[in-house]
Design an enzyme around this catalytic site. Structure first.
Site, PDB file in Angstrom:
ATOM      1  N   HIS A 251       0.843  -1.210   0.000  1.00  0.00           N
ATOM      2  CA  HIS A 251       0.000   0.000   0.000  1.00  0.00           C
ATOM      3  C   HIS A 251       0.876   1.257   0.000  1.00  0.00           C
ATOM      4  O   HIS A 251       0.588   2.225  -0.707  1.00  0.00           O
ATOM      5  CB  HIS A 251      -0.871   0.057   1.258  1.00  0.00           C
ATOM      6  CG  HIS A 251      -1.863  -1.057   1.406  1.00  0.00           C
ATOM      7  ND1 HIS A 251      -1.955  -1.824   2.534  1.00  0.00           N
ATOM      8  CD2 HIS A 251      -2.808  -1.519   0.550  1.00  0.00           C
ATOM      9  CE1 HIS A 251      -2.925  -2.717   2.385  1.00  0.00           C
ATOM     10  NE2 HIS A 251      -3.453  -2.556   1.184  1.00  0.00           N
TER      11      HIS A 251
ATOM     12  N   LYS B 118     -17.502  -6.783   7.434  1.00  0.00           N
ATOM     13  CA  LYS B 118     -16.246  -7.502   7.671  1.00  0.00           C
ATOM     14  C   LYS B 118     -15.867  -7.375   9.139  1.00  0.00           C
ATOM     15  O   LYS B 118     -16.215  -6.388   9.792  1.00  0.00           O
ATOM     16  CB  LYS B 118     -15.126  -6.901   6.815  1.00  0.00           C
ATOM     17  CG  LYS B 118     -15.077  -7.433   5.406  1.00  0.00           C
ATOM     18  CD  LYS B 118     -13.770  -6.995   4.745  1.00  0.00           C
ATOM     19  CE  LYS B 118     -13.715  -7.319   3.267  1.00  0.00           C
ATOM     20  NZ  LYS B 118     -12.530  -6.743   2.622  1.00  0.00           N
TER      21      LYS B 118
ATOM     22  N   ARG C 264      -1.739  -6.005  -8.353  1.00  0.00           N
ATOM     23  CA  ARG C 264      -0.570  -6.843  -8.079  1.00  0.00           C
ATOM     24  C   ARG C 264      -0.363  -7.878  -9.178  1.00  0.00           C
ATOM     25  O   ARG C 264       0.748  -8.118  -9.613  1.00  0.00           O
ATOM     26  CB  ARG C 264      -0.745  -7.591  -6.751  1.00  0.00           C
ATOM     27  CG  ARG C 264      -0.556  -6.714  -5.544  1.00  0.00           C
ATOM     28  CD  ARG C 264      -1.046  -7.409  -4.316  1.00  0.00           C
ATOM     29  NE  ARG C 264      -2.448  -7.739  -4.465  1.00  0.00           N
ATOM     30  CZ  ARG C 264      -3.239  -8.134  -3.471  1.00  0.00           C
ATOM     31  NH1 ARG C 264      -2.749  -8.268  -2.267  1.00  0.00           N
ATOM     32  NH2 ARG C 264      -4.504  -8.395  -3.688  1.00  0.00           N
TER      33      ARG C 264
ATOM     34  N   SER D 273      -2.620  -7.779   2.960  1.00  0.00           N
ATOM     35  CA  SER D 273      -2.881  -7.652   4.398  1.00  0.00           C
ATOM     36  C   SER D 273      -3.253  -9.014   4.977  1.00  0.00           C
ATOM     37  O   SER D 273      -2.881  -9.356   6.103  1.00  0.00           O
ATOM     38  CB  SER D 273      -4.021  -6.667   4.644  1.00  0.00           C
ATOM     39  OG  SER D 273      -3.673  -5.394   4.170  1.00  0.00           O
TER      40      SER D 273
HETATM   41  O1  PNS Z   1      -8.666  -2.953   0.319  1.00  0.00           O
HETATM   42  P1  PNS Z   1      -9.896  -3.537  -0.308  1.00  0.00           P
HETATM   43  O2  PNS Z   1     -10.717  -4.288   0.723  1.00  0.00           O
HETATM   44  O3  PNS Z   1      -9.590  -4.364  -1.522  1.00  0.00           O
HETATM   45  O4  PNS Z   1     -10.788  -2.282  -0.816  1.00  0.00           O
HETATM   46  C1  PNS Z   1     -12.032  -2.454  -1.446  1.00  0.00           C
HETATM   47  C2  PNS Z   1     -12.768  -1.105  -1.588  1.00  0.00           C
HETATM   48  C3  PNS Z   1     -12.795  -0.359  -0.276  1.00  0.00           C
HETATM   49  C4  PNS Z   1     -12.073  -0.246  -2.618  1.00  0.00           C
HETATM   50  C5  PNS Z   1     -14.207  -1.386  -2.115  1.00  0.00           C
HETATM   51  O5  PNS Z   1     -14.755  -2.450  -1.393  1.00  0.00           O
HETATM   52  C6  PNS Z   1     -15.124  -0.160  -1.952  1.00  0.00           C
HETATM   53  O6  PNS Z   1     -14.909   0.865  -2.546  1.00  0.00           O
HETATM   54  N1  PNS Z   1     -16.136  -0.311  -1.091  1.00  0.00           N
HETATM   55  C7  PNS Z   1     -17.095   0.740  -0.796  1.00  0.00           C
HETATM   56  C8  PNS Z   1     -18.484   0.313  -1.204  1.00  0.00           C
HETATM   57  C9  PNS Z   1     -18.691   0.546  -2.677  1.00  0.00           C
HETATM   58  O7  PNS Z   1     -18.584   1.638  -3.176  1.00  0.00           O
HETATM   59  N2  PNS Z   1     -19.010  -0.528  -3.421  1.00  0.00           N
HETATM   60  C10 PNS Z   1     -19.301  -0.438  -4.834  1.00  0.00           C
HETATM   61  C11 PNS Z   1     -18.166  -0.920  -5.688  1.00  0.00           C
HETATM   62  S1  PNS Z   1     -18.433  -2.642  -5.986  1.00  0.00           S
END
Ligand code: PNS
Length: 162
Positions: free
Chosen positions: A17, A41, A90, A129
């Site tokens: 990150h 989560k 990645r 993570s």
């Molecule tokens: O670090 P991560 O868990 O891969 O991040 C995922 C993240 C936070 C980018 C994604 O889950 C997100 O933006 N969630 C907020 C809810 C949302 O907007 N969902 C619609 C997109 S599918």
């Protein structure tokens, strides 16, 4: 002034990150790294802890701000009047998931939120993570994965003193 958001769970922040944050902060004038408060989560660290870790880890980057958000990224980005999301890629396995999120965000923001992908530096391509937590949970060495202060906080969660 070009601003971007780097959203994520950051549970916890890793060198992968931080590599993306450093490089994105060199591309954009302002970068907001924002921790998702995801009620579905069960994270290892609270949102407050994750925000604090990110603040400490990015203290040397003056154009980086740490924040948190709940709900949809498109709504959060609209509130902040930011139109670019940054995500790290990645490997090809990330691509399908990331493409779907990026396209969903573009659709539901009516074209107002685009996603810029940075490919993770090869040395961090294996890092996540989840694997860091798995290794630490068995008292393995995570010194090459996260900053020392983050490592100490992870071991503490698993009841190890190092
Ligand atoms: O670090 P991560 O868990 O891969 O991040 C995922 C993240 C936070 C980018 C994604 O889950 C997100 O933006 N969630 C907020 C809810 C949302 O907007 N969902 C619609 C997109 S599918």
């Amino acid at each position: 002034m070009k601003a971007a958001i780097y959203p994520g769970s950051f549970d916890p922040v890793t060198y992968g990150h931080l590599d993306i944050i450093k490089r994105a902060s060199a591309i954009f004038d302002e970068l907001t790294v924002s921790v998702l408060n995801n009620k579905t989560k069960t994270p290892l660290f609270s949102v407050e802890e994750r925000v604090k870790m990110l603040e400490e880890a990015t203290a040397d980057l003056p154009n980086v701000t740490i924040d948190s958000f709940s709900g949809l990224l498109v709504d959060y980005a609209a509130r902040k009047d930011i139109h670019v999301a940054v995500r790290g890629l990645r490997a090809i396995t990330d691509f399908e998931y990331e493409l779907q999120i990026a396209q969903t965000n573009r659709k539901f923001s009516e074209g107002k939120l685009d996603t810029v992908f940075l490919t993770t530096s090869l040395e961090y391509a294996y890092l996540s993570s989840t694997t860091v937590k798995e290794i630490a949970s068995f008292n393995g060495d995570i010194s090459e994965c996260v900053p020392d202060f983050v490592g100490r906080m992870i071991y503490e969660k698993y009841g190890y003193k190092r």
